[in-house]
Design a protein around this motif. Structure first.
Motif, mmCIF file in Angstrom:
data_model
loop_
_atom_site.group_PDB
_atom_site.id
_atom_site.type_symbol
_atom_site.label_atom_id
_atom_site.label_comp_id
_atom_site.label_asym_id
_atom_site.label_seq_id
_atom_site.Cartn_x
_atom_site.Cartn_y
_atom_site.Cartn_z
ATOM 1 N N ALA A 1 0.552 -1.263 -0.235
ATOM 2 C CA ALA A 1 0.306 0.413 0.210
ATOM 3 C C ALA A 1 0.884 1.059 0.402
ATOM 4 O O ALA A 1 1.798 2.182 0.118
ATOM 5 C CB ALA A 1 -0.623 -0.311 1.267
ATOM 6 N N VAL A 2 0.482 2.830 -0.614
ATOM 7 C CA VAL A 2 1.547 3.708 0.179
ATOM 8 C C VAL A 2 0.396 4.667 0.414
ATOM 9 O O VAL A 2 -1.348 4.635 1.058
ATOM 10 C CB VAL A 2 0.664 4.548 -1.712
ATOM 11 C CG1 VAL A 2 0.559 5.763 -1.570
ATOM 12 C CG2 VAL A 2 0.822 3.591 -3.185
ATOM 13 N N TYR A 3 0.307 4.820 1.312
ATOM 14 C CA TYR A 3 0.576 5.266 2.860
ATOM 15 C C TYR A 3 0.186 7.471 2.420
ATOM 16 O O TYR A 3 1.119 7.359 1.709
ATOM 17 C CB TYR A 3 1.479 5.645 4.190
ATOM 18 C CG TYR A 3 1.800 4.170 4.749
ATOM 19 C CD1 TYR A 3 0.583 3.383 5.493
ATOM 20 C CD2 TYR A 3 2.964 2.639 4.979
ATOM 21 C CE1 TYR A 3 0.168 1.949 5.831
ATOM 22 C CE2 TYR A 3 2.829 1.875 5.429
ATOM 23 C CZ TYR A 3 1.349 1.217 6.487
ATOM 24 O OH TYR A 3 1.129 0.303 6.218
ATOM 25 N N VAL A 4 -0.675 7.709 2.695
ATOM 26 C CA VAL A 4 -1.235 9.140 3.021
ATOM 27 C C VAL A 4 -1.677 9.361 4.078
ATOM 28 O O VAL A 4 -2.146 8.366 5.040
ATOM 29 C CB VAL A 4 -2.165 8.638 1.870
ATOM 30 C CG1 VAL A 4 -1.665 8.857 0.112
ATOM 31 C CG2 VAL A 4 -3.744 8.970 1.982
ATOM 32 N N GLU A 5 -1.252 10.363 4.183
ATOM 33 C CA GLU A 5 -2.224 11.385 5.881
ATOM 34 C C GLU A 5 -3.140 11.605 5.612
ATOM 35 O O GLU A 5 -3.403 12.216 4.574
ATOM 36 C CB GLU A 5 -1.027 12.578 5.905
ATOM 37 C CG GLU A 5 0.816 11.688 6.804
ATOM 38 C CD GLU A 5 0.675 10.851 7.326
ATOM 39 O OE1 GLU A 5 0.223 10.451 8.231
ATOM 40 O OE2 GLU A 5 2.326 10.293 6.993
ATOM 41 N N ARG A 6 -3.984 11.555 6.103
ATOM 42 C CA ARG A 6 -5.843 12.004 6.467
ATOM 43 C C ARG A 6 -5.474 13.757 6.875
ATOM 44 O O ARG A 6 -4.909 13.519 7.533
ATOM 45 C CB ARG A 6 -6.794 11.266 6.728
ATOM 46 C CG ARG A 6 -7.189 9.337 6.074
ATOM 47 C CD ARG A 6 -7.897 8.913 6.619
ATOM 48 N NE ARG A 6 -7.673 8.798 8.138
ATOM 49 C CZ ARG A 6 -8.541 7.809 9.181
ATOM 50 N NH1 ARG A 6 -9.798 7.887 7.399
ATOM 51 N NH2 ARG A 6 -8.311 7.479 10.018
ATOM 52 N N GLN A 7 -6.117 14.754 6.319
ATOM 53 C CA GLN A 7 -6.595 15.964 6.893
ATOM 54 C C GLN A 7 -6.568 15.411 8.405
ATOM 55 O O GLN A 7 -6.391 16.856 8.574
ATOM 56 C CB GLN A 7 -7.193 16.763 5.429
ATOM 57 C CG GLN A 7 -6.384 16.913 4.124
ATOM 58 C CD GLN A 7 -4.888 17.558 4.260
ATOM 59 O OE1 GLN A 7 -5.160 18.925 4.753
ATOM 60 N NE2 GLN A 7 -4.723 16.825 3.386
ATOM 61 N N ALA A 8 -7.535 15.283 8.940
ATOM 62 C CA ALA A 8 -7.927 15.455 9.314
ATOM 63 C C ALA A 8 -6.745 14.935 11.176
ATOM 64 O O ALA A 8 -7.192 14.949 11.876
ATOM 65 C CB ALA A 8 -9.659 14.501 9.633
ATOM 66 N N ALA A 9 -6.212 13.812 10.649
ATOM 67 C CA ALA A 9 -5.159 14.199 11.548
ATOM 68 C C ALA A 9 -4.484 14.543 11.311
ATOM 69 O O ALA A 9 -2.992 14.212 12.650
ATOM 70 C CB ALA A 9 -4.992 11.585 11.500
ATOM 71 N N ALA A 10 -3.832 15.066 10.890
ATOM 72 C CA ALA A 10 -3.047 15.798 10.362
ATOM 73 C C ALA A 10 -3.065 17.252 10.756
ATOM 74 O O ALA A 10 -3.424 17.989 10.215
ATOM 75 C CB ALA A 10 -2.000 16.069 9.030
ATOM 76 N N PRO A 11 -1.927 17.654 11.708
ATOM 77 C CA PRO A 11 -2.839 19.423 12.275
ATOM 78 C C PRO A 11 -2.172 20.191 10.533
ATOM 79 O O PRO A 11 -0.980 20.094 10.828
ATOM 80 C CB PRO A 11 -1.703 19.465 13.411
ATOM 81 C CG PRO A 11 -0.252 18.636 13.031
ATOM 82 C CD PRO A 11 -0.629 17.432 12.688
ATOM 83 N N GLU A 12 -2.693 21.296 10.765
ATOM 84 C CA GLU A 12 -2.012 22.004 10.253
ATOM 85 C C GLU A 12 -0.849 22.876 10.268
ATOM 86 O O GLU A 12 -0.759 23.383 12.246
ATOM 87 C CB GLU A 12 -3.387 23.472 9.696
ATOM 88 C CG GLU A 12 -4.000 23.452 8.845
ATOM 89 C CD GLU A 12 -4.437 23.189 8.319
ATOM 90 O OE1 GLU A 12 -3.649 23.473 7.487
ATOM 91 O OE2 GLU A 12 -4.952 21.995 6.385
ATOM 92 N N PRO A 13 0.387 22.754 9.555
ATOM 93 C CA PRO A 13 1.536 23.434 10.095
ATOM 94 C C PRO A 13 1.452 25.303 10.441
ATOM 95 O O PRO A 13 0.933 26.044 9.874
ATOM 96 C CB PRO A 13 1.993 23.443 8.791
ATOM 97 C CG PRO A 13 1.251 23.078 7.758
ATOM 98 C CD PRO A 13 0.694 22.760 8.098
#
Length: 215
Positions: free
Chosen positions: A86-98
């Motif tokens: 699989a290709v891992y991706v970061e979900r927007q909801a899980a990643a804080p806004e920089p």
């Protein structure tokens, strides 16, 4: 060898529970580089569409997987890495806004970068353009990632797919799957037309997926 054995075991279990029927309505199963894009209602969608592909396509097709869910235990991380590739991706909801104070390289992280890398290497991918799971039976509005990939890789074939019933196999909050007959219907390829803007294309792509629901 272990990954291959586990893969066959998982394939057998998934097909026993769901049937994992593949219906090639608008295109044949063909070993060409593709982006399969489908509706998203369950974490099991990844497994279902992987199991529905014939072996020669599974070996060249990489599903995307939300890192916060599929890599949060050693077992799931091993299966998604070694079995599904699989290709891992970061979900927007899980990643804080920089923040503005964050280093430039941290603020410039592109969530599509892993998918771009997979496509550049010649792999096909499976994506869920809604981004998060829906619970109404109707796909949510597609996010812009599909359009970005389609315009960056115009030679890659875009194949819509409708995954049916899989949300009943593994309802949200449940950990024990329920045997339910499921299917994946693959439709006719689409492409970004000359001069087509992002939102009209995404709406058309979503409509192509929904149209397969009653085929």
């Amino acid at each position: 060898m272990l990954a291959k054995l586990v893969g066959w075991l998982l394939l057998g279990v998934v097909r026993l529970l769901t049937g994992a029927q593949a219906r090639w309505y608008g295109c044949p199963p063909k070993a060409e580089q593709r982006i399969y894009f489908a509706n998203h209602q369950s974490h099991a969608d990844l497994v279902m569409i992987w199991a529905a592909l014939p072996e020669e396509l599974r070996s060249i097709t990489r599903p995307i997987a939300a890192r916060d869910y599929w890599a949060n235990t050693p077992v799931k991380r091993w299966i998604t890495t070694e079995v599904f590739n699989a290709v891992y991706v970061e979900r927007q909801a899980a990643a804080p806004e920089p923040s503005a104070e964050a280093p430039e390289e941290a603020r410039a992280v592109d969530p599509l970068a892993p998918l771009v890398e997979a496509l550049r290497s010649g792999d096909s991918i499976i994506i869920f353009p809604e981004g998060t799971r829906g619970h109404t039976g109707e796909p949510q509005k597609f996010k812009s990632g599909l359009y970005a990939l389609a315009t960056q890789f115009p030679e890659v074939v875009l194949v819509p797919a409708w995954i049916d019933n899989v949300q009943r196999v593994m309802p949200k909050g449940e950990i024990v799957p329920v045997p339910i007959l499921c299917s994946v219907t693959f439709g006719a390829p689409i492409r970004v037309e000359a001069g087509e803007e992002r939102r009209p294309f995404l709406d058309r792509a979503r409509a192509a997926v929904i149209a397969l629901r009653d085929v």
